[in-house]
Design a protein around this motif. Structure first.
Motif, PDB file in Angstrom:
ATOM      1  N   GLN A   1       0.826  -1.209   0.000  1.00 31.47           N
ATOM      2  CA  GLN A   1       0.000   0.000   0.000  1.00 31.47           C
ATOM      3  C   GLN A   1       0.861   1.260   0.000  1.00 31.47           C
ATOM      4  N   ASP A   2       1.915   1.242   0.781  1.00 34.54           N
ATOM      5  CA  ASP A   2       2.789   2.413   0.883  1.00 34.54           C
ATOM      6  C   ASP A   2       3.546   2.672  -0.418  1.00 34.54           C
ATOM      7  N   THR A   3       3.968   1.606  -1.089  1.00 34.59           N
ATOM      8  CA  THR A   3       4.750   1.773  -2.317  1.00 34.59           C
ATOM      9  C   THR A   3       3.880   1.925  -3.559  1.00 34.59           C
ATOM     10  N   GLY A   4       2.582   1.599  -3.436  1.00 34.79           N
ATOM     11  CA  GLY A   4       1.688   1.697  -4.589  1.00 34.79           C
ATOM     12  C   GLY A   4       2.092   0.773  -5.715  1.00 34.79           C
ATOM     13  N   ILE A   5       2.540  -0.417  -5.360  1.00 34.15           N
ATOM     14  CA  ILE A   5       3.064  -1.351  -6.358  1.00 34.15           C
ATOM     15  C   ILE A   5       2.032  -1.722  -7.425  1.00 34.15           C
ATOM     16  N   ASN A   6       0.757  -1.715  -7.038  1.00 29.41           N
ATOM     17  CA  ASN A   6      -0.287  -2.123  -7.981  1.00 29.41           C
ATOM     18  C   ASN A   6      -1.062  -0.942  -8.577  1.00 29.41           C
ATOM     19  N   ASP A   7      -0.590   0.273  -8.327  1.00 28.43           N
ATOM     20  CA  ASP A   7      -1.279   1.447  -8.880  1.00 28.43           C
ATOM     21  C   ASP A   7      -1.293   1.383 -10.405  1.00 28.43           C
ATOM     22  N   PHE A   8      -2.409   1.774 -10.980  1.00 25.36           N
ATOM     23  CA  PHE A   8      -2.567   1.709 -12.436  1.00 25.36           C
ATOM     24  C   PHE A   8      -2.173   3.034 -13.078  1.00 25.36           C
ATOM     25  N   VAL A   9      -1.267   2.964 -14.041  1.00 25.43           N
ATOM     26  CA  VAL A   9      -0.890   4.113 -14.865  1.00 25.43           C
ATOM     27  C   VAL A   9      -1.183   3.725 -16.305  1.00 25.43           C
ATOM     28  N   ILE A  10      -2.078   4.454 -16.949  1.00 23.38           N
ATOM     29  CA  ILE A  10      -2.536   4.053 -18.269  1.00 23.38           C
ATOM     30  C   ILE A  10      -1.404   4.099 -19.296  1.00 23.38           C
ATOM     31  N   GLN A  11      -1.383   3.108 -20.168  1.00 26.03           N
ATOM     32  CA  GLN A  11      -0.438   3.028 -21.267  1.00 26.03           C
ATOM     33  C   GLN A  11      -1.220   2.864 -22.571  1.00 26.03           C
ATOM     34  N   ASP A  12      -0.508   2.725 -23.677  1.00 28.07           N
ATOM     35  CA  ASP A  12      -1.198   2.555 -24.956  1.00 28.07           C
ATOM     36  C   ASP A  12      -1.945   1.229 -25.009  1.00 28.07           C
TER      37      ASP A  12
ATOM     38  N   ASN B   1     -12.488  10.174 -23.766  1.00 28.24           N
ATOM     39  CA  ASN B   1     -12.369   9.372 -24.982  1.00 28.24           C
ATOM     40  C   ASN B   1     -11.020   8.685 -25.118  1.00 28.24           C
ATOM     41  N   GLU B   2      -9.937   9.352 -24.725  1.00 29.46           N
ATOM     42  CA  GLU B   2      -8.612   8.743 -24.836  1.00 29.46           C
ATOM     43  C   GLU B   2      -8.492   7.548 -23.894  1.00 29.46           C
ATOM     44  N   PHE B   3      -8.967   7.718 -22.667  1.00 26.62           N
ATOM     45  CA  PHE B   3      -8.939   6.622 -21.694  1.00 26.62           C
ATOM     46  C   PHE B   3      -9.790   5.459 -22.211  1.00 26.62           C
ATOM     47  N   PHE B   4     -10.968   5.783 -22.745  1.00 25.68           N
ATOM     48  CA  PHE B   4     -11.881   4.761 -23.250  1.00 25.68           C
ATOM     49  C   PHE B   4     -11.235   3.953 -24.377  1.00 25.68           C
ATOM     50  N   LYS B   5     -10.591   4.626 -25.306  1.00 23.02           N
ATOM     51  CA  LYS B   5      -9.977   3.939 -26.448  1.00 23.02           C
ATOM     52  C   LYS B   5      -8.890   2.963 -26.003  1.00 23.02           C
ATOM     53  N   LYS B   6      -8.218   3.298 -24.902  1.00 25.25           N
ATOM     54  CA  LYS B   6      -7.090   2.469 -24.463  1.00 25.25           C
ATOM     55  C   LYS B   6      -7.492   1.360 -23.496  1.00 25.25           C
ATOM     56  N   THR B   7      -8.747   1.364 -23.048  1.00 21.11           N
ATOM     57  CA  THR B   7      -9.170   0.368 -22.048  1.00 21.11           C
ATOM     58  C   THR B   7     -10.387  -0.448 -22.476  1.00 21.11           C
ATOM     59  N   TYR B   8     -11.032  -0.089 -23.573  1.00 20.33           N
ATOM     60  CA  TYR B   8     -12.238  -0.787 -24.033  1.00 20.33           C
ATOM     61  C   TYR B   8     -12.052  -1.235 -25.469  1.00 20.33           C
ATOM     62  N   PRO B   9     -12.513  -2.441 -25.833  1.00 21.73           N
ATOM     63  CA  PRO B   9     -13.169  -3.434 -24.995  1.00 21.73           C
ATOM     64  C   PRO B   9     -12.234  -3.947 -23.888  1.00 21.73           C
ATOM     65  N   THR B  10     -12.834  -4.355 -22.798  1.00 18.83           N
ATOM     66  CA  THR B  10     -12.046  -4.849 -21.678  1.00 18.83           C
ATOM     67  C   THR B  10     -11.507  -6.232 -21.999  1.00 18.83           C
ATOM     68  N   GLY B  11     -10.567  -6.685 -21.168  1.00 17.64           N
ATOM     69  CA  GLY B  11      -9.951  -7.983 -21.427  1.00 17.64           C
ATOM     70  C   GLY B  11     -10.804  -9.151 -20.994  1.00 17.64           C
ATOM     71  N   ILE B  12     -11.386  -9.037 -19.790  1.00 15.68           N
ATOM     72  CA  ILE B  12     -12.078 -10.211 -19.238  1.00 15.68           C
ATOM     73  C   ILE B  12     -13.191  -9.796 -18.307  1.00 15.68           C
ATOM     74  N   ARG B  13     -14.266 -10.585 -18.300  1.00 16.59           N
ATOM     75  CA  ARG B  13     -15.365 -10.457 -17.336  1.00 16.59           C
ATOM     76  C   ARG B  13     -15.349 -11.700 -16.450  1.00 16.59           C
ATOM     77  N   PRO B  14     -14.913 -11.583 -15.194  1.00 15.40           N
ATOM     78  CA  PRO B  14     -15.023 -12.698 -14.253  1.00 15.40           C
ATOM     79  C   PRO B  14     -16.339 -12.610 -13.490  1.00 15.40           C
ATOM     80  N   GLN B  15     -17.039 -13.719 -13.336  1.00 20.23           N
ATOM     81  CA  GLN B  15     -18.314 -13.690 -12.615  1.00 20.23           C
ATOM     82  C   GLN B  15     -18.776 -15.099 -12.289  1.00 20.23           C
ATOM     83  N   ALA B  16     -19.851 -15.185 -11.502  1.00 18.64           N
ATOM     84  CA  ALA B  16     -20.431 -16.472 -11.137  1.00 18.64           C
ATOM     85  C   ALA B  16     -21.417 -16.928 -12.210  1.00 18.64           C
TER      86      ALA B  16
END
Length: 773
Positions: free
Chosen positions: A23-34, A476-491
């Protein structure tokens, strides 16, 4: 050399320190890429305590997906949300404050709902964090936030303008306990004992009669025709004749129709408004005049005559008595009847004509089938749940509900001419209390409006989750780089609701499928295979189990117990027993921590043997991870670590690693191989048990996190794995012979090394203290 690991056992308290460091180091923080890998994480519903242990296991495995993806080189976007809309929060609020929604001022009730789930949500978040779930908790969303509701409303407005949503009065599934319409997808079926009543319908102006069997005699007042199969010779002469309905004395005509089943009851069927969806279809097809026999309060209406005010079950009993007294009953059979129930209240649903908003779906079925074929399901068998549901769709989706705590439908109506006003998207609208944004009606020019009081079906909110997290129409820029999503996990139990509705809505709004893959999990059952519930007393609270045994123990149990896609049994005893493997891993690591890490060596054939077995392990784990089936790597890692690496290789090279009777070159080869195998095991195990692997990795190999490493690949070493079974059998024979002779494992024994194991002779002789030729 003193071991680097001084602690004698792995203790869960170490997990808290590691979690804080992450938590302190933010190892899993998300920084958007292409290029980004987005997980359309299911927002759990904090509807009660304890949080279902099956759900906690489900989310632990979703985190395994995220960690595997990161260690595969993907930039993972792992949003976290909490679902807080709809009926469960209303029921929880009523129970918590001992009030009734309909008897409480709406604004006051909504305020109580808003805060009702906070304590449950806090506990749920605590469990998720303690499990090491590496999602974005800093920015977690709630489906009852103004931001989310504004987003849901904006998607509705867009579809309204496209003509995909409309208002109509139609027979709807009605849950009178909840006081609202429900969609077909919210119905479950159960076999309920009931009576099949064979009633006498007399042919008009004759003493002749036909027998009609029904489980719903309380709907006699709504009977508008009787149908028989056109090929049923018993009734061929009676088609077109009039029948007198018992008790009501109304007249109905006998009509031919292919839906009548000759083998059910007498083969003659009364058609009422509305016993089931077949009645609905027949009323529409035959243009019959409907009678509303059951009201919104779940009681018989004035059309039921003397039975007005009774609940359907009460009316049924009374009508059966009256039919018997009037000698209209031929016979009564006790049967088990497949009955449609509300998924939420578990009450038999009624079908009542109501005005509702509908989203068109019938015309999209084939398109949805095609979209479904483009999505990779894990496991593949659960794709059939979606396809079966698509085959069953016969009506459009009723999306409005007569409840309070949900996203409001953003529409006002002109008080004068009833013209609808739908505002522009971009704000959160509450028509039940807000003034209409329009100054006057565009149709008649009047200035008074009435705000819509209904809310959306909660699936209208949930079904836009992949669009909300990817900032559709927001960034729109964020949307283009993240959608469609990779996976839907569910029951698997919400494939026909959440998965299907998301597929439908996202395709309508974007023209694209929302995800490339769908990962479907089974149900968590108790240790006897029964469904868990607080009322049965068999529900397990995951929090104290995690606090006692540790998150990694819980996570490894989840991975090693659950064969992906299938139902699984939950047992605290089994979870606790899983800790034995982590203890074994700890002991192996503690032993190896006495030896320095060596970067290269000239390997012996014994070393090549274990490394070829390691290559096989890597292939197994990579296959399991590629299918998101964590059962495969968990079982493979446990088997290899415990029964091959620790039981055989370590014992074979222990003396060599200490340099007893071996050259320095041979010693270094053993030490190199020991660390090579352990470091690989840790990396392969990291997505499943992130805490212990992190601690051991940073203690033995690097200050950097193991979770920045890559999933190991095979090194294609010379294959010696064909000797594995021979080595195991020989070692077992020596151990058994010593046991039979009451010798300790260190005692010398005269046994020759087999010809096919001569290349491992030096290690085997030293391992067993053999007196060989």
């Amino acid at each position: 050399m003193e071991p680097k690991i001084s602690e004698k056992a792995w203790e869960p308290v170490l997990e808290e320190k590691i979690l804080k460091k992450w938590q302190d180091t933010g190892i899993n923080d998300f920084v958007i890429q292409d290029s980004n890998y987005t997980i359309d994480t299911p927002p759990p519903y904090p509807s009660g305590r304890p949080w279902h242990i099956g759900a906690a296991s489900h989310y632990a495995q979703i985190d395994m997906i995220a960690r595997t993806a990161r260690m595969s080189g993907k930039n993972v976007y792992f949003p976290i949300g909490i679902d807080r809309n709809g009926l469960p929060v209303e029921l929880y609020t009523e129970k918590k404050h001992n009030i009734r929604m309909r008897e409480t001022e709406r604004g006051e009730f909504l305020e109580l709902c808003k805060n009702a789930l906070d304590d449950l949500e806090d506990e749920m978040i605590q469990i998720m964090k303690s499990l090491g779930i590496s999602g974005d908790f800093k920015n977690y969303y709630r489906t009852d936030s103004e931001e989310y509701r504004k987003f849901t409303q904006s998607t509705f407005i867009e579809l309204w303008k496209k003509g995909i949503i409309y208002l109509a009065t139609r027979p709807n599934n009605y849950d009178w306990v909840s006081g609202t319409t429900i969609a077909d997808a919210e119905i479950v079926y159960d076999e309920i004992p009931t009576k099949l009543v064979y009633m006498k319908f007399f042919i008009k102006d004759t003493s002749d009669k036909i027998i009609i069997a029904s489980t719903r005699p309380e709907l006699l007042c709504a009977c508008k025709t009787v149908i028989v199969h056109p090929e049923d010779s018993r009734y061929s002469e009676l088609i077109g004749k009039k029948l007198i309905v018992p008790l009501t004395n109304s007249e109905v005509e006998i009509k031919p129709h292919h839906s009548a089943k000759m083998e059910f009851g007498s083969g003659a069927v009364m058609v009422c408004s509305y016993g089931d969806q077949n009645d609905v279809a027949l009323f529409r097809e035959l243009q019959l005049e409907e009678v509303v026999a059951i009201g919104l309060d779940g009681r018989m209406t004035k059309d039921a005559g003397d039975y007005e005010g009774l609940k359907p079950k009460q009316a049924r009993q009374k009508i059966i008595e009256d039919l018997e007294n009037a000698e209209f009953v031929e016979k009564i059979e006790d049967i088990s009847h497949r009955t449609p129930l509300s998924e939420r209240s578990k009450t038999p649903i009624e079908i009542i004509p109501m005005e509702e908003y509908y989203l068109k779906q019938k015309d999209s079925v084939e398109k949805m089938k095609h979209a479904g074929t483009q999505i990779k399901f894990y496991p593949e068998m659960h794709k059939q749940i979606l396809m079966n549901w698509l085959d069953s769709i016969s009506i459009d989706w009723p999306i409005s509900r007569r409840r309070y705590y949900g996203t409001e439908i953003p529409i006002w109506y002109c008080k004068n001419c009833s013209e609808a006003f739908v505002p522009e998207p971009g704000k959160y609208y509450r028509p039940w209390k807000d003034e209409c944004p329009a100054n006057k009606c565009e149709k008649c020019g009047k200035t008074e409006f009435i705000g819509e009081e209904r809310t959306f079906d909660t699936w209208m909110d949930s079904s836009v989750s992949p669009l909300f997290i990817t900032k559709f129409n927001v960034d729109n820029e964020f949307f283009k780089k993240t959608y469609p999503t990779g996976i839907r996990p569910q029951a698997k139990d919400i494939v026909r609701t959440w998965l299907y509705y998301t597929l439908l809505r996202c395709e309508e709004l974007t023209g694209k499928k929302p995800w490339a893959e769908a990962w479907i999990m089974g149900y968590g059952l108790d240790e006897k295979g029964m469904k868990m519930s607080k009322s049965k007393g068999n529900a397990l609270d995951p929090l104290p189990i995690i606090q006692k045994s540790g998150a990694d123990t819980f996570r490894f149990w989840s991975a090693s117990e659950i064969n992906h896609g299938y139902d699984f049994r939950c047992s605290e005893q089994k979870i606790e027993s899983t800790k034995k493997f982590l203890s074994k891993l700890w002991n192996v690591s503690r032993f190896l921590s006495s030896f320095p890490v060596i970067n290269s060596a000239n390997l012996t054939n014994t070393d090549k043997w274990i490394l070829s077995e390691l290559d096989k392990l890597i292939l197994q784990c990579r296959e399991g991870y590629s299918q998101y089936n964590f059962f495969i790597p968990a079982i493979a890692l446990r088997e290899f670590t415990w029964n091959i690496f620790a039981a055989h290789y370590i014992e074979m090279v222990k003396a060599r690693a200490y340099g007893i009777g071996f050259r320095d070159e041979e010693r270094d080869a053993a030490i190199y191989t020991l660390h090579k195998v352990l470091s690989t095991i840790l990396k392969l195990l990291a997505p499943i048990t992130p805490f212990i692997t992190e601690h051991l990795w940073q203690t033995l190999y690097s200050e950097d996190s193991i979770h920045k490493e890559k999933i190991p690949e095979t090194e294609n070493v010379e294959d010696f794995s064909q000797f594995t079974q021979n080595i195991i059998e020989f070692n077992s024979k020596v151990w058994n012979d010593k046991k039979d002779k009451n010798l300790s494992l260190k005692d010398s024994i005269e046994i020759g090394v087999p010809e096919n194991l001569q290349q491992f002779k030096k290690d085997l002789v030293t391992m067993h203290n053999l007196k060989s030729d």
